[in-house]
Design an enzyme around this catalytic site. Structure first.
Site: not given
Ligand code: ADP
Ligand code: ADP
Ligand code: MG
Length: 455
Positions: A116, A163-164, A200, A207, A236, A274, A287, A291
């Site tokens: 990322k 996955g947060g 920041k 989102h 989500k 995103e 990010e 996929r």
């Molecule tokens: P989306 O934006 O498609 O909702 P998520 O980040 O929530 O993507 O991930 C989709 C699914 O994949 C979820 O079930 C999450 O728990 C799983 N997941 C996401 N990232 C990873 C990872 N690095 N390793 C294993 N499982 C992951």
């Molecule tokens: P992941 O790869 O786990 O999906 P993301 O970078 O997409 O991680 O971030 C997941 C969520 O965290 C975002 O959808 C948003 O709600 C929150 N988030 C991420 N970055 C920021 C930021 N800079 N400020 C506020 N919220 C954020």
């Molecule tokens: Mg994300």
């Protein structure tokens, strides 16, 4: 077209891929773990192979076994779904080395966007707005210095995160040190990489993400946006399209930035960019998901385009059969992720046997799942068991359809988040559509009392 595809996944997404393959006349091979011997994806595929124990490391994450299974069954492609190996360039390269097509982007672009912090760097080059921050992996000392410069609060994020997971919120300079250590431990545990970067913290953002489809001939189109601001712990829970709360002017900028991003890195599959949008409609790339996403079905509902089938055709080398002007927005759609979790007990997973299941239906209602009456939900995997998608000509029609579907849905034997969604769909903030990512936190605090009002 491909003759036989191995599906390196499980659950609803594996079933979704099998359905697309059947429509395209492609045979399928399901791999499954010992915990999944009764799983639906195993029952629907043309052929099946057990690849190991319940623990994902021994099955759905075991690259050698999955590829051996594909070779043994004569597959010409592998679809990774989401999660598991879907964003792993090493896996994609191994697959291609064995003369099998990986259904996804080329490994180089996956690698570039999968990290990322590195992806943010590419976006700076492309001229796409990004969140102020380190823009690269940093040590604790470097990170602290950057946080002091950009100002608190900040987020510490795992470069390989998903996955947060691996995200820490830091309100004050004093908290930076231990938050960094915590994020580092979590990143190492989940992603086998302790690389962290700093961003920041954008206050109460929305989102908003843009779905894209790109082929091997440089054609890049977008399929509009999804609002995925309803999140619990950065995961989500409900997604909708189109977004109700931002201007058309901003939407156009998001589409243009998404297309610019894909062209700049040479993206060649379906994917998602995103963004976060602040109160003043400033927007920032966060990010790219290289996929298929969980919520792709929302976009399918509003465009009437099958993203999964297109993903497979693109991987085969076919040209996108659409131009941007062919893509039309036909209505509104909402997706509720139904998880087997106890919503009144901190959403702890609730695995177990589904003793009875009644599935809603009717015009504009879609149900994507891998469970059935008598199925036992395993404790080993993700707790998302089904997705309910409703669409309508207006947003109100869509909300009403979803409420009706949730009323019809019966899942006995395990606890689920069905009522969470039902209460949410009656909340004035949701009905107005102008919620941000912080809304769910307050909503959950009032959940119990609001549920009583509606029941
Ligand atoms: P989306 O934006 O498609 O909702 P998520 O980040 O929530 O993507 O991930 C989709 C699914 O994949 C979820 O079930 C999450 O728990 C799983 N997941 C996401 N990232 C990873 C990872 N690095 N390793 C294993 N499982 C992951
Ligand atoms: P992941 O790869 O786990 O999906 P993301 O970078 O997409 O991680 O971030 C997941 C969520 O965290 C975002 O959808 C948003 O709600 C929150 N988030 C991420 N970055 C920021 C930021 N800079 N400020 C506020 N919220 C954020
Ligand atoms: Mg994300």
């Amino acid at each position: 077209m491909f003759k036989k595809i191995l599906i390196a996944n499980r659950g609803e997404i594996a079933v979704r891929i099998i359905r697309a393959c059947k429509e395209l006349g492609i045979k399928t091979v399901a791999v499954y773990s010992k915990a999944d011997s009764e799983a639906l994806h195993k029952q629907l595929a043309t052929e099946t192979i057990c690849i190991g124990e319940a623990n994902s490391l021994d099955s759905y994450l075991n690259m050698e076994r999955i590829i051996s299974a594909a070779i043994a069954t004569g597959c010409d492609a592998i679809h990774p779904g989401f999660g598991f190996l879907s964003e792993n360039p090493t896996f994609a390269r191994m697959v291609e080395k064995c003369g099998i097509t990986f259904i996804g982007p080329n490994p180089e672009v996956m690698e570039k966007m999968g990290n990322k912090a590195q992806a943010i760097d590419s976006m700076i080059e492309a001229g796409v707005p990004i969140v102020p921050g380190s823009h690269k992996a940093v040590t604790k000392e470097e990170g602290k210095k950057i946080a002091d410069e950009i100002g608190y609060p900040v987020l510490i994020k795992a470069s390989m995160g998903g996955g947060g997971k691996g995200i820490r919120f830091v309100r004050r300079p004093d908290d930076f040190g231990f938050s960094y250590d915590e994020a580092k431990d979590e990143a190492l545990k989940f992603f086998a990489s302790d690389e962290l970067y700093i961003e920041k913290y954008i206050d109460s953002p929305r989102h908003i993400e843009v779905q894209v489809m790109c082929d091997h001939f440089g054609n890049v189109i977008h399929l509009f946006e999804r609002n995925c601001s309803l999140q619990r712990r950065n995961q989500k829970m409900l997604e909708e399209a189109p977004c109700q709360s931002i201007s058309q002017e901003l939407k156009d900028k998001l589409y243009q930035s998404a297309i610019l991003a894909c062209k700049h890195v040479g993206y060649d599959s379906v994917g998602t960019i995103e963004f976060l949008v602040d109160k003043d409609e400033n927007y920032y790339f966060i990010e790219m998901n290289t996929r298929i996403q969980v919520e792709h079905s929302v976009t399918e509902a509003v465009t009437n385009i099958d993203i999964m089938k297109n993903m497979i055709k693109i991987a085969y080398g076919l040209k996108l059969p659409y131009k941007q002007e062919d893509i039309k927005l036909l209505g509104y759609a909402i997706e509720c992720r139904i998880n087997a979790e106890d919503m009144y007990n901190d959403f702890i997973p609730s695995p177990g046997k589904i003793t009875f299941l009644h599935i809603p239906g009717g015009m504009g209602v879609r149900f994507d799942s891998a469970v059935y009456s008598g199925y036992t939900i395993s404790p080993y995997y993700d707790s998302m068991i089904m997705k309910l998608i409703a669409c309508g000509k207006t947003r109100l029609e869509c909300i009403r359809k979803m409420r009706a579907s949730l009323e019809e849905l019966i899942i006995d034997g395990v606890k689920t988040t069905t009522e969470f969604h039902y209460v949410l769909l009656h909340h004035p903030t949701f009905i107005l559509g102008n919620y941000d990512t912080k809304f769910i936190e307050t909503f959950i605090k009032e959940l119990n009392s609001n549920a009583k009002l509606i029941r």
